[in-house]
Scaffold this motif. Sequence first.
Motif, PDB file in Angstrom:
ATOM      1  N   ALA A  37       0.824  -1.210   0.000  1.00  0.00           N
ATOM      2  CA  ALA A  37       0.000   0.000   0.000  1.00  0.00           C
ATOM      3  C   ALA A  37       0.859   1.260   0.000  1.00  0.00           C
ATOM      4  CB  ALA A  37      -0.941  -0.001   1.190  1.00  0.00           C
ATOM      5  N   GLY A  38       2.117   1.138   0.363  1.00  0.00           N
ATOM      6  CA  GLY A  38       3.014   2.290   0.361  1.00  0.00           C
ATOM      7  C   GLY A  38       3.190   2.903  -1.010  1.00  0.00           C
ATOM      8  N   HIS A  39       2.937   2.133  -2.058  1.00  0.00           N
ATOM      9  CA  HIS A  39       3.140   2.701  -3.392  1.00  0.00           C
ATOM     10  C   HIS A  39       2.114   3.785  -3.698  1.00  0.00           C
ATOM     11  CE1 HIS A  39       0.247   1.466  -6.570  1.00  0.00           C
ATOM     12  NE2 HIS A  39      -0.008   0.437  -5.788  1.00  0.00           N
ATOM     13  N   HIS A  71      14.457   8.473  -3.919  1.00  0.00           N
ATOM     14  CA  HIS A  71      13.623   7.304  -4.186  1.00  0.00           C
ATOM     15  C   HIS A  71      13.593   6.439  -2.929  1.00  0.00           C
ATOM     16  CE1 HIS A  71      17.761   6.264  -5.348  1.00  0.00           C
ATOM     17  NE2 HIS A  71      17.491   5.093  -4.801  1.00  0.00           N
ATOM     18  N   TYR A  72      12.789   5.405  -2.956  1.00  0.00           N
ATOM     19  CA  TYR A  72      12.647   4.518  -1.814  1.00  0.00           C
ATOM     20  C   TYR A  72      13.087   3.104  -2.166  1.00  0.00           C
ATOM     21  CZ  TYR A  72      10.081   7.920   0.917  1.00  0.00           C
ATOM     22  OH  TYR A  72       9.736   9.017   1.639  1.00  0.00           O
ATOM     23  N   HIS A  73      13.540   2.396  -1.135  1.00  0.00           N
ATOM     24  CA  HIS A  73      13.833   0.967  -1.260  1.00  0.00           C
ATOM     25  C   HIS A  73      12.871   0.166  -0.389  1.00  0.00           C
ATOM     26  CE1 HIS A  73      17.482   1.378  -3.634  1.00  0.00           C
ATOM     27  NE2 HIS A  73      17.777   2.412  -2.880  1.00  0.00           N
ATOM     28  N   SER A  74      11.961   0.871   0.311  1.00  0.00           N
ATOM     29  CA  SER A  74      11.027   0.195   1.214  1.00  0.00           C
ATOM     30  C   SER A  74       9.702   0.940   1.231  1.00  0.00           C
ATOM     31  CB  SER A  74      11.610   0.152   2.631  1.00  0.00           C
ATOM     32  OG  SER A  74      10.616  -0.213   3.552  1.00  0.00           O
ATOM     33  N   TRP A  75       8.642   0.263   0.830  1.00  0.00           N
ATOM     34  CA  TRP A  75       7.310   0.863   0.927  1.00  0.00           C
ATOM     35  C   TRP A  75       6.875   0.951   2.384  1.00  0.00           C
ATOM     36  CZ3 TRP A  75       5.418  -2.246  -3.827  1.00  0.00           C
ATOM     37  CH2 TRP A  75       5.539  -1.452  -4.973  1.00  0.00           C
ATOM     38  N   SER A  76       7.391   0.095   3.248  1.00  0.00           N
ATOM     39  CA  SER A  76       7.095   0.207   4.682  1.00  0.00           C
ATOM     40  C   SER A  76       7.645   1.511   5.234  1.00  0.00           C
ATOM     41  CB  SER A  76       7.706  -0.969   5.448  1.00  0.00           C
ATOM     42  OG  SER A  76       7.137  -2.180   5.011  1.00  0.00           O
ATOM     43  N   LYS A  77       8.814   1.906   4.761  1.00  0.00           N
ATOM     44  CA  LYS A  77       9.412   3.191   5.181  1.00  0.00           C
ATOM     45  C   LYS A  77       8.554   4.349   4.708  1.00  0.00           C
ATOM     46  CE  LYS A  77      13.076   5.953   6.205  1.00  0.00           C
ATOM     47  NZ  LYS A  77      12.464   7.184   6.624  1.00  0.00           N
ATOM     48  N   VAL A  78       7.968   4.246   3.527  1.00  0.00           N
ATOM     49  CA  VAL A  78       7.078   5.290   3.017  1.00  0.00           C
ATOM     50  C   VAL A  78       5.890   5.450   3.961  1.00  0.00           C
ATOM     51  CG1 VAL A  78       5.494   5.912   1.157  1.00  0.00           C
ATOM     52  CG2 VAL A  78       7.726   4.950   0.604  1.00  0.00           C
ATOM     53  N   ILE A  79       5.283   4.333   4.356  1.00  0.00           N
ATOM     54  CA  ILE A  79       4.135   4.383   5.264  1.00  0.00           C
ATOM     55  C   ILE A  79       4.556   4.971   6.611  1.00  0.00           C
ATOM     56  CG2 ILE A  79       2.462   2.995   6.538  1.00  0.00           C
ATOM     57  CD1 ILE A  79       2.449   1.072   4.124  1.00  0.00           C
ATOM     58  N   LEU A  80       5.715   4.568   7.128  1.00  0.00           N
ATOM     59  CA  LEU A  80       6.205   5.098   8.394  1.00  0.00           C
ATOM     60  C   LEU A  80       6.423   6.606   8.301  1.00  0.00           C
ATOM     61  CD1 LEU A  80       7.153   4.441  11.277  1.00  0.00           C
ATOM     62  CD2 LEU A  80       9.455   4.201  10.332  1.00  0.00           C
ATOM     63  N   ASP A  81       7.065   7.068   7.238  1.00  0.00           N
ATOM     64  CA  ASP A  81       7.277   8.510   7.047  1.00  0.00           C
ATOM     65  C   ASP A  81       5.947   9.252   6.976  1.00  0.00           C
ATOM     66  OD1 ASP A  81       9.987   8.116   7.024  1.00  0.00           O
ATOM     67  OD2 ASP A  81      10.226   8.373   4.861  1.00  0.00           O
ATOM     68  N   ILE A 105       3.209   8.484   8.427  1.00  0.00           N
ATOM     69  CA  ILE A 105       2.578   8.527   9.740  1.00  0.00           C
ATOM     70  C   ILE A 105       3.315   9.452  10.703  1.00  0.00           C
ATOM     71  CG2 ILE A 105       2.054   7.129  11.791  1.00  0.00           C
ATOM     72  CD1 ILE A 105       1.544   4.772   9.813  1.00  0.00           C
ATOM     73  N   VAL A 106       4.641   9.394  10.737  1.00  0.00           N
ATOM     74  CA  VAL A 106       5.392  10.109  11.779  1.00  0.00           C
ATOM     75  C   VAL A 106       5.950  11.463  11.351  1.00  0.00           C
ATOM     76  CG1 VAL A 106       5.975   7.975  12.988  1.00  0.00           C
ATOM     77  CG2 VAL A 106       7.574   8.928  11.328  1.00  0.00           C
ATOM     78  N   ASP A 107       6.120  11.715  10.075  1.00  0.00           N
ATOM     79  CA  ASP A 107       6.688  12.986   9.625  1.00  0.00           C
ATOM     80  C   ASP A 107       5.585  14.042   9.558  1.00  0.00           C
ATOM     81  OD1 ASP A 107       7.917  15.132   8.388  1.00  0.00           O
ATOM     82  OD2 ASP A 107       8.919  13.915   6.869  1.00  0.00           O
ATOM     83  N   PRO A 108       5.677  15.108  10.358  1.00  0.00           N
ATOM     84  CA  PRO A 108       4.611  16.117  10.365  1.00  0.00           C
ATOM     85  C   PRO A 108       4.493  16.899   9.047  1.00  0.00           C
ATOM     86  CG  PRO A 108       6.432  16.815  11.771  1.00  0.00           C
ATOM     87  CD  PRO A 108       6.736  15.419  11.322  1.00  0.00           C
ATOM     88  N   GLU A 109       5.538  16.870   8.221  1.00  0.00           N
ATOM     89  CA  GLU A 109       5.507  17.566   6.930  1.00  0.00           C
ATOM     90  C   GLU A 109       4.778  16.771   5.852  1.00  0.00           C
ATOM     91  OE1 GLU A 109       6.763  20.706   6.299  1.00  0.00           O
ATOM     92  OE2 GLU A 109       7.028  20.783   8.471  1.00  0.00           O
TER      93      GLU A 109
END
Length: 138
Positions: A31-33, A94-104, A106-110
């Motif tokens: 789902a991160g995509h 770019h990303y190597h992890s869609w899980s990292k995209v989801i984490l960013d 959720i936690v990144d206020p920007e």
Amino acid sequence: CALPIWYFYGFKGLGYLVFGTLLGMGVHPVAGHFIAEHYVMNKGQETYSYYGPLNWLCFNVGYHNEHHDFPFIAGTNLPKVRAIAPEFYDDLPHYHSWSKVILDYIVDPEVGPFARMKRVTVSDQEKDELKKSGGLVQ
């Protein structure tokens, strides 16, 4: 607004919508995509690619910048585009992890639901001027 759904269909109707959304675009890594493709993670860059192993499973949908540059190239050939022209793609964020995209997300206020690129629309008068100058073809 969820209030009319709850009023007319109760908690079962509301639960159906919530769980259907999570099932269709849930918190699983793929789902991160949806987020990675068009949410602004770095100011000034509108879309991002993902270069991880899930591309094999998802028909190279992660090669999103390459897809925007060459929309008529089949997904199976998008990795070749990156290989042929690394000078255009390797230095882009770019990303190597869609899980990292989801984490960013959720936690990144920007980053959030409103962190989208907004384009300026052209007025009718500007369109007419572009047509007269030959810059806009319909």
